[in-house]
Design an enzyme around this catalytic site. Structure first.
Site, PDB file in Angstrom:
ATOM      1  N   ASP A 185     -17.033 100.882  -3.418  1.00  0.00           N
ATOM      2  CA  ASP A 185     -16.147 101.032  -2.277  1.00  0.00           C
ATOM      3  C   ASP A 185     -16.747 100.234  -1.115  1.00  0.00           C
ATOM      4  OD1 ASP A 185     -14.183 102.201  -0.482  1.00  0.00           O
ATOM      5  OD2 ASP A 185     -15.829 103.449   0.260  1.00  0.00           O
TER       6      ASP A 185
ATOM      7  N   THR B 206     -19.188 102.883   2.564  1.00  0.00           N
ATOM      8  CA  THR B 206     -20.135 102.836   1.443  1.00  0.00           C
ATOM      9  C   THR B 206     -21.087 101.650   1.603  1.00  0.00           C
ATOM     10  OG1 THR B 206     -18.537 103.907  -0.006  1.00  0.00           O
ATOM     11  CG2 THR B 206     -20.347 102.718  -1.071  1.00  0.00           C
TER      12      THR B 206
ATOM     13  N   ARG C 275     -10.878 106.789  12.495  1.00  0.00           N
ATOM     14  CA  ARG C 275     -11.172 106.736  11.059  1.00  0.00           C
ATOM     15  C   ARG C 275     -10.374 107.811  10.288  1.00  0.00           C
ATOM     16  NH1 ARG C 275     -12.301 104.254   6.303  1.00  0.00           N
ATOM     17  NH2 ARG C 275     -13.727 105.413   4.987  1.00  0.00           N
TER      18      ARG C 275
ATOM     19  N   SER D 102     -11.524  98.195  -2.901  1.00  0.00           N
ATOM     20  CA  SER D 102     -11.339  98.771  -1.570  1.00  0.00           C
ATOM     21  C   SER D 102      -9.874  98.848  -1.181  1.00  0.00           C
ATOM     22  CB  SER D 102     -12.091  97.888  -0.562  1.00  0.00           C
ATOM     23  OG  SER D 102     -11.693  98.154   0.754  1.00  0.00           O
ATOM     24  N   ASN D 103      -9.582  99.745  -0.236  1.00  0.00           N
ATOM     25  CA  ASN D 103      -8.261  99.798   0.380  1.00  0.00           C
ATOM     26  C   ASN D 103      -7.983  98.572   1.255  1.00  0.00           C
ATOM     27  OD1 ASN D 103      -7.219 102.238  -0.577  1.00  0.00           O
ATOM     28  ND2 ASN D 103      -8.041 103.455   1.116  1.00  0.00           N
TER      29      ASN D 103
ATOM     30  N   LYS E 151      -5.894 104.365  -2.537  1.00  0.00           N
ATOM     31  CA  LYS E 151      -6.712 105.401  -3.154  1.00  0.00           C
ATOM     32  C   LYS E 151      -6.320 106.767  -2.601  1.00  0.00           C
ATOM     33  CE  LYS E 151     -10.867 102.476  -3.311  1.00  0.00           C
ATOM     34  NZ  LYS E 151     -12.241 102.330  -2.774  1.00  0.00           N
TER      35      LYS E 151
ATOM     36  N   SER F 203     -19.203 105.310  -4.315  1.00  0.00           N
ATOM     37  CA  SER F 203     -18.489 105.530  -3.053  1.00  0.00           C
ATOM     38  C   SER F 203     -19.139 106.650  -2.247  1.00  0.00           C
ATOM     39  CB  SER F 203     -17.025 105.871  -3.313  1.00  0.00           C
ATOM     40  OG  SER F 203     -16.339 106.094  -2.087  1.00  0.00           O
TER      41      SER F 203
ATOM     42  N   ASN G  57     -17.120 108.143   0.040  1.00  0.00           N
ATOM     43  CA  ASN G  57     -15.965 108.931   0.462  1.00  0.00           C
ATOM     44  C   ASN G  57     -15.607 109.963  -0.603  1.00  0.00           C
ATOM     45  OD1 ASN G  57     -15.228 107.603   3.070  1.00  0.00           O
ATOM     46  ND2 ASN G  57     -15.102 105.804   1.728  1.00  0.00           N
TER      47      ASN G  57
ATOM     48  N   PHE H 236     -13.032 111.858  -1.276  1.00  0.00           N
ATOM     49  CA  PHE H 236     -11.746 111.737  -1.987  1.00  0.00           C
ATOM     50  C   PHE H 236     -11.762 110.573  -2.965  1.00  0.00           C
ATOM     51  CE2 PHE H 236      -9.618 107.969  -0.389  1.00  0.00           C
ATOM     52  CZ  PHE H 236     -10.362 107.679   0.750  1.00  0.00           C
ATOM     53  N   ASP H 237     -12.530 109.557  -2.641  1.00  0.00           N
ATOM     54  CA  ASP H 237     -12.606 108.347  -3.453  1.00  0.00           C
ATOM     55  C   ASP H 237     -13.441 108.613  -4.711  1.00  0.00           C
ATOM     56  OD1 ASP H 237     -12.260 105.619  -4.023  1.00  0.00           O
ATOM     57  OD2 ASP H 237     -13.902 104.982  -2.708  1.00  0.00           O
TER      58      ASP H 237
END
Lengths: 222, 222
Positions: A10, A14, A41, A116-117, A149, A173, A175, A177-178
């Site tokens: 990520d 990250t 964020r 990545s997003n 994601k 990652s 994150n 949720f990720d």
């Protein structure tokens, strides 16, 4: 973890410290930088989820700017367009975490990629600026599938574009949720938990957890 | 707003005050009630979005409990199962906002319904307890389609189950993402903005905005 043939990272939070925008926020709004960068964020992430659920994809730059506009309004900060442009541009020069270069060097025998997003041009800019361009064999963006994601369509990009089975990819990652989304899809997953905070309760847990990216090489020995 | 043939209400945060759980949280954890109830609510919503994106639907009771477990962990609150059960049960006896009875009476010539993320049995319990059962012709739950708001599949339940065109339904919600999701789907939408806070920046705005539910009847006159 076993049979790792590739690492996929990520990006935001990250490899790159998104709260490095805090300094810029604090310069624009003295004393409010932390509140602004945190709400910004949070809204950036929330908007990726909501836009995807609504079936109304917009690219990560637009999402990021919408999050900034809302955060400023919610905090009562008057933001001239010039200031907004300046804060947005911080996303193109995010600082990598201090240990990134050393960590990537130690893993270099394996192919390293980003998933990545971020929009492809945003990722290209931030990777280039950090001097990391030659490190990665692929920089994959959710923009290719037009959802964010933790949709499985995003994680599916990794095995498909790398030509490596999902069970042999280690996704990394910070994150929560990720981490969980990647695990639900079926990648091997290592969580980077720098702040030692609990994982979200979403029914999946990572295969491994580290505090710093430099610990990743140890996963190859087990 | 014109040609309104039916009102459809969101439940949690719109008809029922979810922060009425704060008192119970504060009783269990003196001085931490507000922090706990706010993080609990935030995680409850976040988990509906993330579970939907992952294609891993779980019913709203499970989601709500997962949010509570995480919120307690994140705040460092040790929560015996008995305390957890007690806090969860608050969701079955949420207090309606003070003006709900008066507002629904004033709209009663039109069919009134609920469209909520809540599980059918959770909604039945809270509506029954508030003495509102006879007020509604339909109580519709996202559980029927196994995804959560703001997916258009949820909002589509309203015209389909009521047999009324979406353009003739007025959907009423206090939740910013819900207002925007309903509007993106094509319902007429009135936002209830009790706290006078800015709307999220997601590309859609409601047709009308009120501060209290008792103002809704004025929409019928315009």
């Amino acid at each position: 973890m076993k049979d790792i043939q590739a690492f996929v990272f990520d990006a935001y939070g990250t490899l790159f410290d998104v709260h490095s925008v805090m300094a810029a926020c604090n310069k624009a709004f003295p004393g409010r930088g932390e509140a602004l960068s945190q709400l910004w964020r949070a809204k950036q992430l929330e908007y990726t989820w909501l836009k995807t659920l609504m079936g109304r994809y917009e690219d990560f730059w637009q999402i990021t700017e919408a999050g900034l506009i809302f955060a400023c309004k919610a905090l009562g900060l008057d933001t001239p367009p010039g200031v907004r442009t300046q804060l947005m541009s911080e996303y193109l020069r995010l600082a990598p975490y201090l240990e990134v270069h050393e960590a990537l060097t130690s893993l270099a025998p394996l192919p390293l990629s980003i998933l990545s997003n971020g929009s492809p041009w945003m990722l290209a800019a931030v990777v280039e600026r950090a001097g990391l361009k030659e490190r990665f064999v692929q920089i994959l963006s959710a923009d290719e599938v037009k959802v964010y994601k933790p949709s499985p369509l995003v994680y599916e990009l990794a095995p498909r574009r790398l030509g490596i089975p999902k069970e042999s990819i280690c996704f990394v990652s910070s994150n929560s949720f990720d981490v969980i989304g990647a695990k639900a899809f079926g990648l091997q997953v290592c969580r980077v938990n720098r702040a030692n905070v609990p994982l979200d309760e979403l029914g999946f847990v990572p295969d491994a957890e580290v505090r710093r990216l430099t610990e990743l090489q140890q996963l190859l020995k087990t």
